[in-house]
Enzyme design. Structure first.
Site, PDB file in Angstrom:
ATOM      1  N   ARG A 101       0.861  -1.182   0.000  1.00  0.00           N
ATOM      2  CA  ARG A 101       0.000   0.000   0.000  1.00  0.00           C
ATOM      3  C   ARG A 101       0.895   1.228   0.000  1.00  0.00           C
ATOM      4  O   ARG A 101       2.033   1.187   0.489  1.00  0.00           O
ATOM      5  CB  ARG A 101      -0.892   0.021   1.241  1.00  0.00           C
ATOM      6  CG  ARG A 101      -1.799  -1.205   1.397  1.00  0.00           C
ATOM      7  CD  ARG A 101      -2.573  -1.116   2.704  1.00  0.00           C
ATOM      8  NE  ARG A 101      -3.484  -2.240   2.879  1.00  0.00           N
ATOM      9  CZ  ARG A 101      -3.191  -3.352   3.556  1.00  0.00           C
ATOM     10  NH1 ARG A 101      -1.985  -3.480   4.110  1.00  0.00           N
ATOM     11  NH2 ARG A 101      -4.074  -4.331   3.675  1.00  0.00           N
ATOM     12  N   LYS A 158      -1.789  -2.225   8.123  1.00  0.00           N
ATOM     13  CA  LYS A 158      -2.993  -1.769   8.809  1.00  0.00           C
ATOM     14  C   LYS A 158      -3.132  -2.459  10.159  1.00  0.00           C
ATOM     15  O   LYS A 158      -2.656  -3.568  10.358  1.00  0.00           O
ATOM     16  CB  LYS A 158      -4.235  -2.081   7.960  1.00  0.00           C
ATOM     17  CG  LYS A 158      -4.409  -1.187   6.733  1.00  0.00           C
ATOM     18  CD  LYS A 158      -5.719  -1.513   6.050  1.00  0.00           C
ATOM     19  CE  LYS A 158      -5.994  -0.562   4.898  1.00  0.00           C
ATOM     20  NZ  LYS A 158      -7.287  -0.865   4.232  1.00  0.00           N
ATOM     21  N   HIS A 162      -3.998   1.810  -6.101  1.00  0.00           N
ATOM     22  CA  HIS A 162      -4.414   0.453  -5.772  1.00  0.00           C
ATOM     23  C   HIS A 162      -4.425  -0.452  -7.004  1.00  0.00           C
ATOM     24  O   HIS A 162      -4.401  -1.683  -6.866  1.00  0.00           O
ATOM     25  CB  HIS A 162      -5.790   0.472  -5.108  1.00  0.00           C
ATOM     26  CG  HIS A 162      -5.766  -0.016  -3.686  1.00  0.00           C
ATOM     27  ND1 HIS A 162      -4.924   0.504  -2.731  1.00  0.00           N
ATOM     28  CD2 HIS A 162      -6.459  -1.000  -3.067  1.00  0.00           C
ATOM     29  CE1 HIS A 162      -5.116  -0.122  -1.588  1.00  0.00           C
ATOM     30  NE2 HIS A 162      -6.037  -1.051  -1.760  1.00  0.00           N
ATOM     31  N   ARG A 170      -1.425  -2.524  -6.907  1.00  0.00           N
ATOM     32  CA  ARG A 170      -1.566  -3.616  -5.940  1.00  0.00           C
ATOM     33  C   ARG A 170      -2.387  -4.764  -6.551  1.00  0.00           C
ATOM     34  O   ARG A 170      -2.039  -5.936  -6.400  1.00  0.00           O
ATOM     35  CB  ARG A 170      -2.254  -3.056  -4.689  1.00  0.00           C
ATOM     36  CG  ARG A 170      -2.250  -3.949  -3.475  1.00  0.00           C
ATOM     37  CD  ARG A 170      -2.575  -3.078  -2.265  1.00  0.00           C
ATOM     38  NE  ARG A 170      -3.159  -3.808  -1.159  1.00  0.00           N
ATOM     39  CZ  ARG A 170      -2.478  -4.458  -0.237  1.00  0.00           C
ATOM     40  NH1 ARG A 170      -1.155  -4.495  -0.302  1.00  0.00           N
ATOM     41  NH2 ARG A 170      -3.088  -5.077   0.753  1.00  0.00           N
ATOM     42  N   HIS A 172      -3.653  -8.966   3.986  1.00  0.00           N
ATOM     43  CA  HIS A 172      -5.107  -9.006   4.122  1.00  0.00           C
ATOM     44  C   HIS A 172      -5.509  -9.848   5.322  1.00  0.00           C
ATOM     45  O   HIS A 172      -4.955 -10.920   5.558  1.00  0.00           O
ATOM     46  CB  HIS A 172      -5.754  -9.593   2.863  1.00  0.00           C
ATOM     47  CG  HIS A 172      -5.733  -8.668   1.697  1.00  0.00           C
ATOM     48  ND1 HIS A 172      -5.794  -9.103   0.385  1.00  0.00           N
ATOM     49  CD2 HIS A 172      -5.669  -7.308   1.629  1.00  0.00           C
ATOM     50  CE1 HIS A 172      -5.764  -8.062  -0.427  1.00  0.00           C
ATOM     51  NE2 HIS A 172      -5.695  -6.976   0.303  1.00  0.00           N
ATOM     52  N   TYR A 232      -8.852  -8.804  -5.609  1.00  0.00           N
ATOM     53  CA  TYR A 232      -7.706  -8.333  -6.385  1.00  0.00           C
ATOM     54  C   TYR A 232      -7.358  -9.277  -7.529  1.00  0.00           C
ATOM     55  O   TYR A 232      -6.474  -8.984  -8.329  1.00  0.00           O
ATOM     56  CB  TYR A 232      -6.486  -8.183  -5.475  1.00  0.00           C
ATOM     57  CG  TYR A 232      -6.552  -7.022  -4.525  1.00  0.00           C
ATOM     58  CD1 TYR A 232      -5.801  -5.874  -4.734  1.00  0.00           C
ATOM     59  CD2 TYR A 232      -7.367  -7.056  -3.399  1.00  0.00           C
ATOM     60  CE1 TYR A 232      -5.854  -4.806  -3.865  1.00  0.00           C
ATOM     61  CE2 TYR A 232      -7.434  -5.995  -2.518  1.00  0.00           C
ATOM     62  CZ  TYR A 232      -6.676  -4.876  -2.760  1.00  0.00           C
ATOM     63  OH  TYR A 232      -6.742  -3.820  -1.904  1.00  0.00           O
TER      64      TYR A 232
END
Length: 323
Positions: A165, A191, A271, A274, A297, A306
């Site tokens: 990211r 995250k 993104h 990604r 994730h 994705y």
């Protein structure tokens, strides 16, 4: 315990501060415990929408909310033509709050449970991925003879080869590019404060070496930012971390426009790189569970969003029709 307290009469909090913290409503504790500022901002707006719709004036009034209130709010959101994704997020924010209230015994149940949410498209996300040719053009777009060009080549390689990211990229420190078990890796801070180690492929290692050799901060400032601005008209400070907005505007979109990607690839963004990295890895037989871990994730269903392998245009029946 009493003796210990008597030996340490000093306290960090005054009696008044202690009482104030003891009286903090669990509704406010929930906001404070959200780790991500971005999530905190979005959820705060969502909860504000709900409180305005219901007419809540005091945090304690959350405790008399029923499922009927939530259903009425959802219907109002639908009437305002909000997207399904926005409605799902708002209901998720409200549900998260009530789960916290349940843990604090402030309410007996979560009124959002059982409220039907718009169905999600679990097959594929809307973010477009690039073709292999587009990815190569983007990687080769920055010039090789300037600091910015070398920095941007390394940045694009990290995004396209490693699926980071942009926030993760910007928080990388020099010391986060390190050797572990004989392999160069990125120590990525993702995250929800989750950390992972991502092996660095050879081309990116070469591009990073060229960039750091030109800037000179690769061995002298291990705690400093790996990627830094090349100019700063505001303060002149070139040692701070690169801003995520700058990665989007001055790197990804800047070079995408140069090579024509933005002309007909609608919805292209950071993104997309990604999504491109994930799709390419899966296309070359990478295990989806490993890709999930690689991308950071929490759930494999997010990783599947994705995966663009089923939408490759060259496999379409359109190219099989002949007259």
């Amino acid at each position: 315990m009493t003796d210990l307290l008597l030996k340490n009469p000093e306290r960090a909090l005054t009696a008044k501060q202690f009482q104030q913290l003891a009286e903090v409503p669990p509704e406010l504790e929930w906001f404070a415990n959200l780790a991500s500022e971005k999530t905190r901002k979005a959820y705060r707006n969502d909860i504000r929408d709900f409180t305005q719709f219901i007419g809540i004036q005091n945090p304690t009034e959350f405790r008399i909310v029923t499922r009927s209130h939530v259903i009425a709010w959802r219907k109002a959101l639908e009437a305002n033509n909000l997207s399904d994704a926005s409605i799902r997020r708002k209901l998720s924010a409200l549900s998260s709050l009530f789960e916290s209230l349940c843990e604090h015994n402030a309410v007996t149940h979560n009124p959002v449970k059982g409220v039907k949410r718009p169905a999600a498209n679990n097959n594929e996300g809307k973010t477009p991925a690039l073709s292999n040719d587009q990815a190569r053009q983007l990687l080769e777009a920055p010039p090789e003879d300037t600091v910015k060009g070398r920095r941007d080549r390394a940045i694009l390689a990290i995004l396209l080869y490693h699926g980071l990211r942009r926030q993760e990229l910007c928080t990388l420190r020099v010391k986060d590019y390190q050797r572990r078990s004989g392999v160069m890796m990125f120590h990525v801070h993702g995250k929800r404060k989750k950390e992972r180690f991502v092996p660095v492929e050879p081309k990116t290692q070469r591009l990073l070496a060229e960039y750091l050799e030109m800037t000179g901060h690769g061995t002298t400032d291990l705690d400093g930012a790996l990627f830094r601005p090349v100019k700063n008209n505001a303060t002149g400070d070139l040692t701070k971390s690169l801003n995520p907005r700058s990665v989007y505007r001055n790197v990804v979109i800047f070079y995408a426009k140069q090579v024509g990607i933005t002309v007909d690839t609608h919805g292209f963004c950071v993104h997309s790189l990604r999504a491109t990295a994930a799709t390419n890895a899966l296309d070359h037989k990478a295990d989806i569970a490993k890709v999930q871990e690689w991308l950071g994730h929490a759930n494999v269903s997010t990783t599947r969003l994705y995966d663009k392998r089923n939408s490759r245009p060259e496999d379409s029946p359109s190219f099989k029709v002949e007259y």
